[in-house]
Design an enzyme around this catalytic site. Structure first.
Site, short mmCIF file in Angstrom:
data_model
loop_
_atom_site.label_atom_id
_atom_site.label_comp_id
_atom_site.label_asym_id
_atom_site.label_seq_id
_atom_site.Cartn_x
_atom_site.Cartn_y
_atom_site.Cartn_z
N ASP A 47 40.50 33.39 37.28
CA ASP A 47 40.91 33.02 35.93
C ASP A 47 41.60 31.65 35.94
O ASP A 47 41.95 31.12 34.89
CB ASP A 47 41.79 34.08 35.30
CG ASP A 47 43.06 34.38 36.08
OD1 ASP A 47 43.31 33.71 37.10
OD2 ASP A 47 43.80 35.30 35.68
N LYS B 265 39.14 41.29 41.22
CA LYS B 265 40.53 41.06 41.62
C LYS B 265 41.42 41.31 40.41
O LYS B 265 41.07 40.95 39.29
CB LYS B 265 40.73 39.63 42.13
CG LYS B 265 42.17 39.35 42.59
CD LYS B 265 42.31 37.99 43.25
CE LYS B 265 42.34 36.86 42.25
NZ LYS B 265 43.55 36.89 41.39
N GLU C 110 45.81 41.39 39.25
CA GLU C 110 47.17 41.06 39.62
C GLU C 110 48.08 42.27 39.52
O GLU C 110 47.85 43.19 38.73
CB GLU C 110 47.70 39.94 38.72
CG GLU C 110 46.99 38.61 38.91
CD GLU C 110 47.59 37.48 38.09
OE1 GLU C 110 47.08 36.35 38.19
OE2 GLU C 110 48.59 37.72 37.35
N GLU D 267 50.49 35.05 46.93
CA GLU D 267 50.62 33.70 46.36
C GLU D 267 52.08 33.29 46.26
O GLU D 267 52.92 34.04 45.78
CB GLU D 267 49.98 33.62 44.98
CG GLU D 267 50.10 32.23 44.37
CD GLU D 267 49.22 31.99 43.15
OE1 GLU D 267 49.26 30.88 42.59
OE2 GLU D 267 48.49 32.93 42.76
#
Length: 305
Positions: A84, A153, A155, A222
């Site tokens: 994204d 994927k 989050e 991250e």
């Protein structure tokens, strides 16, 4: 629902048919390698698990169109993420938040069409999975059926574990994403490093283990301190994919426009620019324009008789 590692699943050591059935034959070590491997079939999540067993590090890049994806595929990049991040670097948004399912689906399909070997992972954008596991399954199924991706994927750690579990139990491989989660930019008030301090570090470790236990085949870390990311990597049996998380992760990912020097202005500290594509394209555009204005293009060799 925990996925079997290659050590627990003997069939994972053999080659597979397009339908996924084990042949019982073992590839040579060169064929097994994720980067530089000679196998022409699609990389699968079983290959990712086997790489963790071997201690092999591997690269991942983002991709948003067929042409760029084909370049990375030919270069041997084993995993491409239709992230994204397209919101910031491809669609002109200020963040990833506005990206829609329609946009992710269209661009994911283009990346799949442009590749032959890479495992294509597509992001579930903001608002596409937070409501419930059922919502996550509906949108992930769309990406698999309409775009043809091999995995999705999403989050979140503990807060997204139920979504991960339902997707995996339904046959959709999931790459999780913890630490700095850009879809939460409004809650963070920016993009701060995550996991600093004992309490925050323990929460990040719980998040990573939670998605592993839910069945994720890998997890992105991250903007995490390098020591903490290395500790998380040692604690998990699934691979970690670092972005701003130090050298201790199993894999590394960069946004391709950052990596290739196409991004203008500030780039994050963790980015290394391996080329200056922005300068190359700008020079080419100016050369074209000057030849048009000067009347030297098109020349005879560019014209029909």
């Amino acid at each position: 629902m925990t996925q079997l590692s290659p050590a627990q699943n003997p069939a994972a050591e053999g080659t597979t048919t397009p339908g996924g059935a084990a042949t019982g034959k073992t590839d040579s070590s060169s064929n097994k390698a994720l980067y530089g491997g000679k196998s022409s079939r699609r990389v699968t999540v079983r290959d990712i698990a086997a790489a963790k067993e071997r201690g092999e590090k591997w690269p991942m890049l983002t991709a948003y169109d067929a042409m760029t994806a084909s370049v990375f595929d030919e270069a041997g990049i084993p995993v491409l993420l239709v992230g994204d991040s397209m919101g910031n670097c491809h669609l002109g948004y200020e963040s990833t938040v506005p990206v829609t399912m329609d946009e992710i689906t269209i661009l994911s399909a283009a990346v799949v069409r442009g590749t032959k070997r890479a495992l294509i992972v597509a992001d579930l954008p903001f608002g596409a999975f937070q409501e419930s596991p059922v919502q996550a399954l509906r949108n992930a199924t769309r990406l698999v059926k309409e775009a043809g991706v091999g995995a999705v994927k999403l989050e979140g750690g503990e807060r997204s574990a139920h979504q991960v579990e339902l997707l995996v139990s339904s046959g959709i491989p999931v790459m999780a994403h913890v630490g700095l989660t850009p879809q939460s930019v409004n809650a963070y008030g920016g993009y701060p490093v995550q996991g600093r301090g004992e309490e925050a570090a323990q929460q990040l470790l719980r998040d990573a283990k939670s998605v592993q236990d839910a069945g994720a085949f890998s997890v992105v870390l991250e903007a995490v301190p390098a020591e903490l990311a290395a500790e998380v990597t040692r604690s998990l049996h699934i691979p970690t994919v670092g972005i701003g998380a130090g050298i201790g992760c199993d894999a590394q990912v960069l946004v391709w426009t950052d990596m290739a020097g196409l991004t203008s202005g500030h780039v994050p500290r963790f980015v290394k620019q391996y080329a200056n594509v922005r300068e190359v394209l700008g020079t080419a555009a100016k050369d074209f324009a000057e030849e048009v204005v000067g009347g030297t293009f098109p020349a005879k060799e560019h014209s029909f008789r």
